[in-house]
Design an enzyme around this catalytic site. Structure first.
Site, PDB file in Angstrom:
ATOM      1  N   PRO A 200       0.876  -1.179   0.000  1.00  0.00           N
ATOM      2  CA  PRO A 200       0.000   0.000   0.000  1.00  0.00           C
ATOM      3  C   PRO A 200       0.907   1.219   0.000  1.00  0.00           C
ATOM      4  CG  PRO A 200       0.035  -1.042   2.190  1.00  0.00           C
ATOM      5  CD  PRO A 200       0.931  -1.852   1.299  1.00  0.00           C
ATOM      6  N   MET A 201       0.642   2.173  -0.897  1.00  0.00           N
ATOM      7  CA  MET A 201       1.486   3.375  -0.932  1.00  0.00           C
ATOM      8  C   MET A 201       0.643   4.601  -1.245  1.00  0.00           C
ATOM      9  SD  MET A 201       4.991   2.131  -2.802  1.00  0.00           S
ATOM     10  CE  MET A 201       4.170   1.179  -4.059  1.00  0.00           C
TER      11      MET A 201
ATOM     12  N   GLN B  18      -6.103  -0.677   4.000  1.00  0.00           N
ATOM     13  CA  GLN B  18      -5.236  -0.456   5.164  1.00  0.00           C
ATOM     14  C   GLN B  18      -5.694   0.779   5.933  1.00  0.00           C
ATOM     15  OE1 GLN B  18      -1.279   1.312   4.886  1.00  0.00           O
ATOM     16  NE2 GLN B  18      -0.421  -0.554   5.763  1.00  0.00           N
TER      17      GLN B  18
ATOM     18  N   CYS C  52       3.679   4.069   9.177  1.00  0.00           N
ATOM     19  CA  CYS C  52       3.789   5.372   8.511  1.00  0.00           C
ATOM     20  C   CYS C  52       4.554   6.373   9.394  1.00  0.00           C
ATOM     21  CB  CYS C  52       2.392   5.901   8.184  1.00  0.00           C
ATOM     22  SG  CYS C  52       2.472   7.492   7.362  1.00  0.00           S
TER      23      CYS C  52
ATOM     24  N   LYS D  42       1.118  -4.008   9.641  1.00  0.00           N
ATOM     25  CA  LYS D  42       2.431  -3.694   9.058  1.00  0.00           C
ATOM     26  C   LYS D  42       3.112  -2.698   9.983  1.00  0.00           C
ATOM     27  CE  LYS D  42       4.509  -2.012   4.751  1.00  0.00           C
ATOM     28  NZ  LYS D  42       4.694  -0.570   4.679  1.00  0.00           N
TER      29      LYS D  42
ATOM     30  N   GLY E  99      10.958  -3.825   1.985  1.00  0.00           N
ATOM     31  CA  GLY E  99      12.075  -2.898   2.051  1.00  0.00           C
ATOM     32  C   GLY E  99      13.236  -3.255   1.157  1.00  0.00           C
ATOM     33  N   ASP E 100      13.509  -2.366   0.199  1.00  0.00           N
ATOM     34  CA  ASP E 100      14.706  -2.439  -0.650  1.00  0.00           C
ATOM     35  C   ASP E 100      14.767  -3.673  -1.547  1.00  0.00           C
ATOM     36  OD1 ASP E 100      15.264  -0.118   0.660  1.00  0.00           O
ATOM     37  OD2 ASP E 100      16.816  -0.954   1.949  1.00  0.00           O
TER      38      ASP E 100
ATOM     39  N   GLY F 171       7.492  -2.353  -2.956  1.00  0.00           N
ATOM     40  CA  GLY F 171       7.084  -0.956  -2.997  1.00  0.00           C
ATOM     41  C   GLY F 171       7.739  -0.253  -4.164  1.00  0.00           C
ATOM     42  N   ARG F 172       8.784   0.525  -3.870  1.00  0.00           N
ATOM     43  CA  ARG F 172       9.386   1.394  -4.896  1.00  0.00           C
ATOM     44  C   ARG F 172       9.976   0.633  -6.069  1.00  0.00           C
ATOM     45  NH1 ARG F 172      12.702   4.482  -0.417  1.00  0.00           N
ATOM     46  NH2 ARG F 172      12.661   2.336   0.321  1.00  0.00           N
TER      47      ARG F 172
HETATM   48  C1  LIG Z   1       5.477   7.271  -1.522  1.00  0.00           C
HETATM   49  C2  LIG Z   1       5.287   6.172  -0.500  1.00  0.00           C
HETATM   50  C3  LIG Z   1       4.048   5.949   0.064  1.00  0.00           C
HETATM   51  C4  LIG Z   1       3.881   4.944   1.021  1.00  0.00           C
HETATM   52  N1  LIG Z   1       2.632   4.731   1.546  1.00  0.00           N
HETATM   53  C5  LIG Z   1       2.441   3.689   2.404  1.00  0.00           C
HETATM   54  C6  LIG Z   1       1.138   3.360   2.859  1.00  0.00           C
HETATM   55  O1  LIG Z   1       0.136   3.983   2.489  1.00  0.00           O
HETATM   56  N2  LIG Z   1       1.034   2.310   3.727  1.00  0.00           N
HETATM   57  C7  LIG Z   1       2.117   1.565   4.122  1.00  0.00           C
HETATM   58  O2  LIG Z   1       1.976   0.619   4.892  1.00  0.00           O
HETATM   59  N3  LIG Z   1       3.342   1.847   3.675  1.00  0.00           N
HETATM   60  C8  LIG Z   1       3.525   2.872   2.819  1.00  0.00           C
HETATM   61  N4  LIG Z   1       4.777   3.114   2.334  1.00  0.00           N
HETATM   62  C9  LIG Z   1       5.895   2.227   2.711  1.00  0.00           C
HETATM   63  C10 LIG Z   1       6.002   1.078   1.711  1.00  0.00           C
HETATM   64  O3  LIG Z   1       4.847   0.275   1.748  1.00  0.00           O
HETATM   65  C11 LIG Z   1       7.224   0.190   1.994  1.00  0.00           C
HETATM   66  O4  LIG Z   1       7.090  -0.427   3.250  1.00  0.00           O
HETATM   67  C12 LIG Z   1       8.522   0.990   1.977  1.00  0.00           C
HETATM   68  O5  LIG Z   1       8.562   1.888   0.886  1.00  0.00           O
HETATM   69  C13 LIG Z   1       9.748   0.059   1.899  1.00  0.00           C
HETATM   70  O6  LIG Z   1       9.642  -0.799   0.816  1.00  0.00           O
HETATM   71  P1  LIG Z   1      10.346  -0.521  -0.627  1.00  0.00           P
HETATM   72  O7  LIG Z   1      11.819  -0.330  -0.381  1.00  0.00           O
HETATM   73  O8  LIG Z   1      10.005  -1.769  -1.399  1.00  0.00           O
HETATM   74  O9  LIG Z   1       9.733   0.720  -1.180  1.00  0.00           O
HETATM   75  C14 LIG Z   1       4.973   4.135   1.409  1.00  0.00           C
HETATM   76  C15 LIG Z   1       6.223   4.364   0.830  1.00  0.00           C
HETATM   77  C16 LIG Z   1       6.402   5.368  -0.114  1.00  0.00           C
HETATM   78  C17 LIG Z   1       7.770   5.562  -0.717  1.00  0.00           C
END
Ligand SMILES: Cc1cc2nc3c(=O)[nH]c(=O)nc-3n(C[C@H](O)[C@H](O)[C@H](O)COP(=O)(O)O)c2cc1C
Length: 338
Positions: free
Chosen positions: A16-17, A70, A100, A139, A201-202, A224-225
């Protein structure tokens, strides 16, 4: 992966992002192999009050299933009400956000700020689980800061109160998104719990996913990213897991433009034209980030404000690719022409 009563087709979850995981993004992640997708984090109060923005954010299509929602909050009664509403609205699973780090959420004692109050968190867990039949997960981060690492405590509380899985983003609240996700902590959490543990993460390449899965013994990976402008990362990780290698080639620049075009059509289905154009600017940047000549194309795309303009830029770019028989340099010419 199985989360309570919910059987997923694999162990790959689209994170979720906020501002990213809208319907268009989720549908593409699903298409390329995500086993579970989530609506971005919603503040529990806003969800209960049904404001207009919320109606757009929370709407989902049947072909997105299984789909999760979420919530962020710290009021057990409100969370229970929101969970009931989400269940009535047809969501398959509910996640509770304790990760968050943004001040807007933290100042209400929610998101990762709630990690400092385990008893309160436990009350929220209990209320959410009691309110619904669908599975509930949480989470969270590693802790508030390096001196307050309580991810194992939070994980155990979640398990005791009937949550069916946890996701850990093993950075601290204080870290925000700096430094690296320390998956040694994911490993420790996995060793401490019986319920499934998902690592976030990463993970940017299939090799990262394999390394984290092997090293931590975790049950699933949340992307995520790494999947921004690259939804096929889900497919690549799935292939790597089942065959030990990625055998479907990544889309070439022409195919990527076609996916971007489709992404835009899906955005138009979810938002009005002005908003869809604003949103697509960011995604376009990601889809073409490593294409030669992309800075100039991006500059044009960053000003896009109508559907016609969007297609015009892509038409010209595609024509250029075709003329060059797949050679990328012509992009620079197209961009300059704009
Ligand atoms: C722009 C952005 C928005 C995010 N929004 C949420 C969110 O709404 N809920 C959540 O649990 N995590 C959120 N995250 C965290 C991501 O879900 C994830 O845990 C975090 O970016 C690390 O994973 P990654 O390295 O694969 O990005 C967000 C991260 C980013 C960068």
């Amino acid at each position: 992966m199985q989360l309570g009563t919910l059987q997923l087709r694999n162990n790959l979850v689209a994170a979720p992002m906020c501002g990213i995981s809208n319907r268009a993004y989720r549908l593409l992640c699903k298409r390329y192999g995500a086993g579970l997708v989530y609506v971005e984090m919603l503040k529990v109060e806003s969800f209960l009050h049904h404001n207009r923005k919320m109606m757009t954010l929370k709407y989902f299509r049947e072909d997105e299933r299984p789909i999760g929602i979420q919530f962020a909050g710290n009021n057990p009664l409100w969370l229970a009400d929101a969970c009931k509403m989400a269940e009535d609205e047809g969501y398959d699973i509910i996640d509770f956000n304790m990760g968050c780090p943004v001040p807007k959420i933290g100042k209400c004692g929610a998101g990762s700020a709630l990690m400092a109050y385990p008893e309160r968190a436990a009350k929220c867990f209990e209320a959410m689980v009691k309110a619904v039949k669908i599975p509930v997960t949480v989470k969270f981060r590693a802790g508030v800061n390096e001196n307050h690492l309580n991810f194992v405590q939070i994980g155990r509380l979640a398990q005791e109160h009937g949550l069916v899985g946890v996701t850990i983003h093993p950075r601290t609240r204080e870290q925000g998104y700096t430094g690296l996700a320390n998956h040694e902590r994911t490993r420790e959490l996995k060793a401490s719990l019986r319920i499934p543990v998902i690592a976030s993460g990463d993970v940017k390449e299939p090799e990262d996913a394999m390394r984290v899965l092997r090293h931590t013994g975790c049950d699933g990976i949340m992307l995520g990213r790494g999947a921004w402008g690259r939804p096929w990362l889900f497919r690549e990780i799935a292939e790597m897991q089942s065959h030990g290698r990625v055998f479907t080639p990544s889309p070439d620049p022409l195919e990527r433009l076609a996916i971007l075009r489709e992404h835009f059509e899906l955005l138009l289905e979810a938002f009005n034209e002005t908003h869809a154009c604003q949103v697509v600017r960011r995604y376009a940047t990601w889809y073409i980030r490593d294409v030669k000549g992309s800075p100039a194309i991006r500059a044009r795309m960053n000003r896009v404000s109508t559907r016609e303009e969007f297609h015009e830029i892509l038409d010209e770019t595609e024509a250029c690719f075709e003329r060059e028989l797949g050679h990328e340099p012509a992009l620079a010419t197209v961009a300059a022409a704009g």
